[in-house]
Design a protein around this motif. Structure first.
Motif, PDB file in Angstrom:
ATOM      1  N   VAL A  64       0.864  -1.189   0.000  1.00 54.25           N
ATOM      2  CA  VAL A  64       0.000   0.000   0.000  1.00 54.25           C
ATOM      3  C   VAL A  64       0.891   1.227   0.000  1.00 54.25           C
ATOM      4  N   ASN A  65       0.718   2.106  -0.972  1.00 60.65           N
ATOM      5  CA  ASN A  65       1.537   3.314  -0.948  1.00 60.65           C
ATOM      6  C   ASN A  65       0.758   4.428  -0.265  1.00 60.65           C
ATOM      7  N   LYS A  69      -2.783   3.504  -3.240  1.00 60.59           N
ATOM      8  CA  LYS A  69      -2.767   2.514  -4.319  1.00 60.59           C
ATOM      9  C   LYS A  69      -2.297   1.177  -3.766  1.00 60.59           C
ATOM     10  N   VAL A  70      -2.811   0.122  -4.365  1.00 59.75           N
ATOM     11  CA  VAL A  70      -2.564  -1.208  -3.814  1.00 59.75           C
ATOM     12  C   VAL A  70      -2.013  -2.140  -4.888  1.00 59.75           C
ATOM     13  N   TRP A  71      -0.947  -2.843  -4.569  1.00 59.35           N
ATOM     14  CA  TRP A  71      -0.420  -3.873  -5.454  1.00 59.35           C
ATOM     15  C   TRP A  71      -0.288  -5.171  -4.676  1.00 59.35           C
ATOM     16  N   GLY A 125      -0.654  -5.311 -10.385  1.00 59.23           N
ATOM     17  CA  GLY A 125      -1.732  -4.460  -9.919  1.00 59.23           C
ATOM     18  C   GLY A 125      -2.152  -3.442 -10.944  1.00 59.23           C
ATOM     19  N   THR A 161      -2.637   2.610 -12.559  1.00 64.68           N
ATOM     20  CA  THR A 161      -1.930   1.571 -11.813  1.00 64.68           C
ATOM     21  C   THR A 161      -2.627   1.331 -10.476  1.00 64.68           C
ATOM     22  N   GLY A 162      -2.339   0.202  -9.886  1.00 63.68           N
ATOM     23  CA  GLY A 162      -2.972  -0.153  -8.614  1.00 63.68           C
ATOM     24  C   GLY A 162      -4.267  -0.919  -8.853  1.00 63.68           C
TER      25      GLY A 162
END
Lengths: 241, 259
Positions: A64-65, A69-71, A125, A161-162
């Protein structure tokens, strides 16, 4: 009076022993090193006194940034029947199955070539609708670099992205993040599903300055699909008693 | 070692063989190895990150309120994590791009025994039982706990006294000899078991800590507060959502203390 004779000595230093030592050291480092896998976002995990070691295999890492955003990254037990590649292909099949159930109008379908490309990726992601386009990049020159840039966010509005994630407390209408997590849980790899069940299989990696709101969103999403136990990645802090 | 000397056994013979010395210079080899070592040393991750396991309640709505576990008023401690705000507003004030954690806590119900009633500003201001604290390490000189840790320790005194007794017993060899590695592991396991028994002992008075957090608080402070639970041997704690009363208390507190 005879002069003192200085024996002429060669300045040649025998490096063989030195070379032996360096080769040994080199072998040690080569065998013990695990390479840092490239991640779309760099985060500094918060310090904690917890000394539990992180699981290296059978773990799904949720990165999680600070922007929310989630990858996902998945590490499998390569010694078992499920190699990382095989697992990823199965995962992509599973997640597209779940996705198509709720999006019957524009289903996603992946060719074998695309699946193969996906199996070779590290962190992943992108929205599923864009996944095909993302994976096709590999055929272009410098495709891998382009893919990495996409994941890091190249500023192109056509390249989101994410994994899409949103507040959702209804188990029946999962968002894409929940679909991925469900697909992981439904995988045929028993070791992974067992790890997810006892809580060691899901790890959230977030920056210490990320606001609680964003971490809460991820936690809440996991709670909704009944993954109530998971781990938070932390860095070691000097023990305080 | 890197040189091969040929003995000139054929001295004086016909076809006089030259004295040959074969020396291999290993210096470039060492250079290259060093470079490779440097590369591997820098690329390798020696320190594995640690993990913190948490269990959250299910999101499903509980229809039967009686099934919900209720903490008794005496035991309940609510900790609210927040971030430092700018003066006179609700915006987060950052220092060097970092959020400064602020902790509030109250015992029992919000507003004390009588609750907050109708949530009118006057009632809230009058009954606000929120207190502010900080994350602080033990005092370097005296080793005394400070900040939120001191408060938790006071509430969990009974358990901590027992755990400290066990710790002493462990270091005196009461759980088995600490001389050998095997013995240490055994003693550690015995200690862990005894300590977890004490933590869960129903006869001891222990607090139930409810951790809440405003959206602006940082993830780091959540981990810090979970750490405090571990440091202070708290067995019952949970992460919960803010209620209306909690938010009102925090806002009221900020209005009055951060002019």
């Amino acid at each position: 009076m005879g002069r003192v004779k200085i024996a002429k000595k060669s300045t040649f230093i025998d490096m063989t022993a030195m070379s032996d030592v360096t080769v040994l050291l080199l072998t040690f480092f080569m065998l013990t090193s695990t390479f840092l896998s490239k991640e779309p976002a760099t985060v500094i995990t918060p310090p904690s006194v917890s000394t539990e070691k992180v699981q290296e295999t059978n773990v799904v890492q949720v990165l999680v940034n600070p922007e929310g955003k989630v990858w996902l990254t998945m590490n499998n037990d390569t010694s078992a029947n499920w190699s990382n590649e095989k697992m990823r292909i199965a995962l992509l099949d599973k997640v597209s199955e779940i996705y198509n159930e709720s999006h019957p109008k524009n289903p996603v379908k992946f060719t074998n070539e695309q699946k193969y490309t996906f199996s070779k990726q590290g962190a992943f992601g992108v929205p599923l609708a864009k996944m095909g386009e993302f994976l096709n990049l590999i055929n272009e020159p410098e495709g891998q670099t382009k893919m990495d840039q996409w994941l890091e966010g190249d500023g192109n509005p056509a390249h989101p992205t994410g994994i899409p994630i949103s507040w959702n407390q209804n188990d029946q209408t999962p968002n894409e993040f929940q679909m991925w997590m469900k697909a992981m849980r439904q995988s045929d790899n028993e070791n992974l599903t067992a790890a997810i069940k006892d809580g060691t299989g899901v790890a959230i990696k977030a920056d210490q300055n990320t606001s609680f709101d964003i971490v809460h969103l991820v936690m809440d999403n996991l709670q909704t699909i009944h993954m109530n136990k998971f781990t938070l990645l932390t860095a070691l802090k000097g023990a305080e008693e | 070692m890197a040189e091969v000397q040929q003995n000139d056994s054929g001295k004086g013979k016909k076809g006089h063989q030259k004295k040959m010395q074969i020396r291999v210079d290993f210096t470039p080899m060492v250079d290259m190895n060093m470079l490779l070592i440097t590369f591997f040393m820098l690329c390798t991750t020696m320190i594995k990150s640690q993990t913190l396991t948490i269990a959250l309640p299910s999101n499903e709505k509980v229809d039967n309120v009686e099934n919900m576990s209720q903490a008794s008023e005496d035991d309940a401690v609510t900790i609210i994590l927040d971030a430092k705000r700018k003066k006179g507003s609700m915006d987060v004030d950052t220092v060097n791009g970092k959020v400064v954690p602020v902790i509030y806590y109250y015992f029992g119900k919000p507003g004390g025994k009588d609750g907050l009633g109708d949530f009118s500003p006057a009632t809230i201001a009058e009954r606000n039982n929120l207190q502010e604290s900080k994350f602080l390490a033990n005092d370097a000189k005296t080793g005394r706990a400070q900040g939120i840790r001191e408060i938790i320790q006071q509430r969990n005194k009974d358990v901590l006294t027992e755990v400290n007794k066990l710790k002493e017993k462990y270091s005196n060899g009461g759980f088995g000899s600490l001389e050998t590695k095997e013995g240490r592991e055994k003693a550690q396991a015995a200690y862990d078991e005894a300590a977890s028994k004490v933590r869960k002992d129903e006869n001891l008075k222990k607090p139930v800590i409810i951790i809440k957090s405003t959206p602006q608080a940082s993830f780091g402070s959540l981990v810090s507060v979970l750490d405090e639970m571990q440091i202070n041997s708290i067995s019952k704690y949970q992460i919960d959502n803010m209620t209306k009363a909690d938010s009102l208390l925090v806002i009221d507190y900020q209005n009055r203390h951060h002019e």
